[in-house]
Scaffold this active site. Structure first.
Site, mmCIF file in Angstrom:
data_model
loop_
_atom_site.group_PDB
_atom_site.id
_atom_site.type_symbol
_atom_site.label_atom_id
_atom_site.label_comp_id
_atom_site.label_asym_id
_atom_site.label_seq_id
_atom_site.Cartn_x
_atom_site.Cartn_y
_atom_site.Cartn_z
ATOM 1 N N ASP A 262 42.938 7.242 11.558
ATOM 2 C CA ASP A 262 42.155 8.043 12.499
ATOM 3 C C ASP A 262 41.387 9.080 11.717
ATOM 4 O OD1 ASP A 262 43.244 11.107 13.341
ATOM 5 O OD2 ASP A 262 44.556 9.910 12.060
ATOM 6 N N ASP B 176 49.264 12.716 18.136
ATOM 7 C CA ASP B 176 49.821 13.403 16.973
ATOM 8 C C ASP B 176 50.567 14.649 17.449
ATOM 9 O OD1 ASP B 176 47.871 15.282 17.511
ATOM 10 O OD2 ASP B 176 46.654 14.831 15.766
ATOM 11 N N SER B 177 51.333 15.244 16.562
ATOM 12 C CA SER B 177 52.296 16.272 16.973
ATOM 13 C C SER B 177 51.700 17.667 17.078
ATOM 14 C CB SER B 177 53.443 16.324 15.961
ATOM 15 O OG SER B 177 52.986 16.869 14.728
ATOM 16 N N GLY B 178 50.504 17.852 16.574
ATOM 17 C CA GLY B 178 49.937 19.192 16.496
ATOM 18 C C GLY B 178 50.195 19.867 15.171
ATOM 19 N N GLY B 179 50.964 19.214 14.280
ATOM 20 C CA GLY B 179 51.285 19.809 12.992
ATOM 21 C C GLY B 179 50.057 20.132 12.161
ATOM 22 N N GLY C 265 49.369 14.529 4.785
ATOM 23 C CA GLY C 265 49.077 15.330 3.603
ATOM 24 C C GLY C 265 48.179 14.676 2.585
ATOM 25 N N GLN D 95 55.647 13.523 3.832
ATOM 26 C CA GLN D 95 54.915 14.523 3.068
ATOM 27 C C GLN D 95 55.303 14.406 1.589
ATOM 28 O OE1 GLN D 95 52.420 16.242 4.014
ATOM 29 N NE2 GLN D 95 52.542 16.151 6.253
ATOM 30 N N ASP E 147 55.887 18.049 11.772
ATOM 31 C CA ASP E 147 56.041 18.167 10.323
ATOM 32 C C ASP E 147 55.324 19.401 9.815
ATOM 33 O OD1 ASP E 147 53.530 16.662 10.988
ATOM 34 O OD2 ASP E 147 53.219 16.850 8.829
#
Length: 275
Positions: free
Chosen positions: A271, A90-93, A221, A193, A144
């Site tokens: 996940d 995942d992006s860390g967002g 989200g 989102q 995001d």
């Protein structure tokens, strides 16, 4: 190197084969979370024995410790984790979202403090692509902005606009980076989102599809404090909007009853740290 082939369906629920450079994933499936490259309390042989097909690791945590460059020096994320199957990062967002007291979100990216030592860092869409390329996961997520549960319409709409702009930047840097040194490809998934606002969810999905024919879609989200009824309604809406021949990853959802409800609404990958 990425193919998603539907095998059967029952209403919106479906089974499929998702082919990746590191193996085949039969969906729907749950991805154990190896936040820092390890699934808590298990060695990877045990994760495999339990039937996991694909695991998740986290860009934010690996960036801070031990560092993505060190992971690359040790052979990349697959060797670092001792897992030769598919990996999604995942992006860390979401992690940045959860650091509300020590981060600042702006149009260029996010300034934040490390939860480890308080050091200051900045994530931009371009850097997040570079980190995930260096880590070498099969599926990587676009950066995001995830608005909190209970956000008002104006906040949700602003997050949609920023997420779309960041996605365009992610796409550009991803294309510039090209294939990895060993020739293996990566699949970039955008993150949808819109909070619990039906029209914002529809609009975001359509804007993303207008931008590119993505290999899959992340649904974000929907695990940040909204009601279950709102979650199921939004998933029904996205089932109507999203192409049926692409995998759908419902991010952060993993309790057994939630998995069943989401599978019934056309979701494929999941996940959660709950286990």
């Amino acid at each position: 190197m990425f193919e998603f082939s539907l095998q059967a369906n029952e209403g919106a629920a479906r089974s499929a084969v998702f082919e990746t450079p590191h193996g085949v994933v039969l969906t729907p499936t749950f991805m154990p979370v190896g936040t820092q490259g390890t699934v808590k309390s298990l060695i990877m042989e045990e994760v495999d024995a339990l039937g996991a097909q694909v695991v998740l690791a986290n860009t934010y945590h690996l960036y801070l410790r031990p560092g993505h460059d060190l992971v690359a020096q040790l052979g990349g994320l697959h060797d670092f984790m001792r897992w030769q199957g598919p990996i999604l990062t995942d992006s860390g967002g979401y992690q940045v979202f959860s650091l509300a007291k020590i981060r600042d979100v702006h149009d260029d990216g996010v300034d934040f403090q490390s939860h480890i030592d308080g050091s200051k860092h900045r994530f931009t869409p371009e850097l997040v692509m570079e980190i995930q390329r260096t880590l070498g996961a099969d599926v990587i997520m676009a950066f995001d902005e995830c608005p909190p549960g209970g956000a008002n319409r104006a906040t949700a709409r602003a997050a949609n606009v920023r997420t779309l702009r960041w996605l365009e930047r992610c796409r550009g840097r991803f294309a510039e980076l090209g294939a990895q040194e060993d020739g293996a490809e990566q699949a970039l998934f955008p993150v949808l989102q819109g909070n619990v606002f039906d029209d914002l969810r529809r609009a975001h999905a359509r804007q993303f599809m207008d931008l590119e024919d993505w290999p899959g879609y992340g649904i974000g989200g929907l695990s940040v404090g909204e009601s279950k009824d709102d979650m199921w309604r939004v998933l029904d809406i996205l089932n109507e909007e999203l192409p049926s021949d692409r995998p759908r990853y419902l991010m952060g959802v993993g309790y057994p009853d939630d998995l069943l409800e989401a599978v019934a609404r056309g979701c494929d990958l999941f996940d959660c740290v709950a286990p």
